[in-house]
Scaffold this motif. Structure first.
Motif, mmCIF file in Angstrom:
data_model
loop_
_atom_site.group_PDB
_atom_site.id
_atom_site.type_symbol
_atom_site.label_atom_id
_atom_site.label_comp_id
_atom_site.label_asym_id
_atom_site.label_seq_id
_atom_site.Cartn_x
_atom_site.Cartn_y
_atom_site.Cartn_z
ATOM 1 N N UNK A 29 0.916 -1.216 -0.093
ATOM 2 C CA UNK A 29 0.077 -0.120 0.056
ATOM 3 C C UNK A 29 0.792 1.366 0.024
ATOM 4 N N UNK A 30 1.963 1.182 0.995
ATOM 5 C CA UNK A 30 2.749 2.469 1.055
ATOM 6 C C UNK A 30 3.483 2.374 -0.476
ATOM 7 N N UNK A 31 4.029 1.494 -1.189
ATOM 8 C CA UNK A 31 4.656 1.683 -2.433
ATOM 9 C C UNK A 31 3.346 2.339 -3.537
ATOM 10 N N UNK A 32 2.560 1.738 -3.396
ATOM 11 C CA UNK A 32 1.187 2.572 -4.382
ATOM 12 C C UNK A 32 1.129 3.930 -4.046
ATOM 13 N N UNK A 33 1.250 4.357 -2.962
ATOM 14 C CA UNK A 33 1.112 5.875 -2.395
ATOM 15 C C UNK A 33 2.543 6.499 -3.026
ATOM 16 N N UNK A 34 3.587 5.932 -3.089
ATOM 17 C CA UNK A 34 4.820 6.569 -3.628
ATOM 18 C C UNK A 34 4.657 6.489 -4.945
ATOM 19 N N UNK A 35 4.181 5.642 -5.651
ATOM 20 C CA UNK A 35 3.964 5.662 -6.908
ATOM 21 C C UNK A 35 2.806 6.868 -7.238
ATOM 22 N N UNK A 36 1.919 7.020 -6.738
ATOM 23 C CA UNK A 36 0.993 8.009 -6.841
ATOM 24 C C UNK A 36 1.724 9.365 -6.692
ATOM 25 N N UNK A 37 2.785 9.251 -5.510
ATOM 26 C CA UNK A 37 3.403 10.702 -5.267
ATOM 27 C C UNK A 37 4.077 11.065 -6.428
ATOM 28 N N UNK A 38 4.834 9.964 -6.996
ATOM 29 C CA UNK A 38 5.807 10.073 -8.149
ATOM 30 C C UNK A 38 5.019 10.715 -9.157
ATOM 31 N N UNK A 39 4.039 10.361 -9.536
ATOM 32 C CA UNK A 39 2.978 10.460 -10.777
ATOM 33 C C UNK A 39 2.743 12.255 -10.457
ATOM 34 N N UNK A 40 2.105 12.506 -9.197
ATOM 35 C CA UNK A 40 1.822 14.033 -8.898
ATOM 36 C C UNK A 40 2.949 15.054 -9.081
ATOM 37 N N UNK A 41 4.245 14.441 -8.793
ATOM 38 C CA UNK A 41 5.488 15.177 -8.776
ATOM 39 C C UNK A 41 6.018 15.514 -10.237
ATOM 40 N N UNK A 42 5.704 14.458 -10.999
ATOM 41 C CA UNK A 42 6.085 14.620 -12.335
ATOM 42 C C UNK A 42 5.050 15.603 -13.158
ATOM 43 N N UNK A 43 3.665 15.535 -12.679
ATOM 44 C CA UNK A 43 2.718 16.565 -13.319
ATOM 45 C C UNK A 43 2.976 17.937 -12.861
ATOM 46 N N UNK A 44 3.165 17.971 -11.759
ATOM 47 C CA UNK A 44 3.700 19.440 -11.344
ATOM 48 C C UNK A 44 4.986 19.850 -11.780
ATOM 49 N N UNK A 45 5.863 19.040 -11.990
ATOM 50 C CA UNK A 45 7.066 19.467 -12.666
ATOM 51 C C UNK A 45 6.862 19.787 -13.913
ATOM 52 N N UNK A 46 6.028 19.345 -14.756
ATOM 53 C CA UNK A 46 5.651 19.620 -16.099
ATOM 54 C C UNK A 46 5.080 21.394 -16.283
ATOM 55 N N UNK A 47 4.506 21.534 -15.062
ATOM 56 C CA UNK A 47 4.012 22.872 -15.261
ATOM 57 C C UNK A 47 4.769 24.061 -14.514
ATOM 58 N N UNK A 48 5.937 23.809 -14.225
ATOM 59 C CA UNK A 48 7.079 24.682 -13.555
ATOM 60 C C UNK A 48 8.055 25.328 -14.647
ATOM 61 N N UNK A 49 8.857 26.104 -14.322
ATOM 62 C CA UNK A 49 9.960 26.508 -15.060
ATOM 63 C C UNK A 49 10.830 25.452 -15.438
#
Length: 132
Positions: A29-49
């Motif tokens: 379960x923690x690994x799935x949360x970490x995967x969710x976090x990684x997806x979220x971070x990539x999505x945010x990074x795509x909107x930044x400078x």
């Protein structure tokens, strides 16, 4: 388990977990949360400078080297992390001052942070109180 940063709910499969200790049964379960976090971070990074590709590659190389070093010598890895902190503090001082004079919402969006987190980051690197 609730992954607060993505709003995703993941549950431990207790039928499969059986008599395992919680830290063992919760690992998938923690690994799935970490995967969710990684997806979220990539999505945010795509909107930044964007950073220059050469610098991004260097950061990946440094990260891998530090992770490998941590396996062999945790204290050497901490020394490396402290060295990065010193580099960041030295090189970000004037950019923080310049960014402080820009539109706060724009700076926050460029960094992928909230306005409050941006204010704290600028204060940290700029050497002033975050509420001042």
């Amino acid at each position: 388990m609730f992954c607060g940063w993505t709003g995703t709910q993941h549950a431990v499969d207790w039928a499969t977990a059986g008599e395992l200790l919680f830290h063992e049964s919760g690992l998938p379960t923690a690994e799935r949360c970490e995967e969710d976090w990684d997806v979220h971070i990539r999505a945010v990074a795509n909107t930044t400078v964007p950073l220059p590709a050469e610098l991004e590659a260097l950061f990946h190389t440094v990260t891998a080297a530090m992770e490998n070093l941590a396996q062999d010598s945790p204290t050497a890895a901490l020394k490396a992390a402290r060295t990065l902190e010193l580099i960041a503090q030295r090189t970000a001082h004037w950019p923080a001052h310049e960014a402080r004079d820009q539109d706060p919402q724009s700076v926050a969006a460029d960094l992928g942070l909230s306005k409050d987190a941006t204010r704290s980051l600028l204060a940290c690197f700029g050497g002033w109180h975050s509420h001042g």
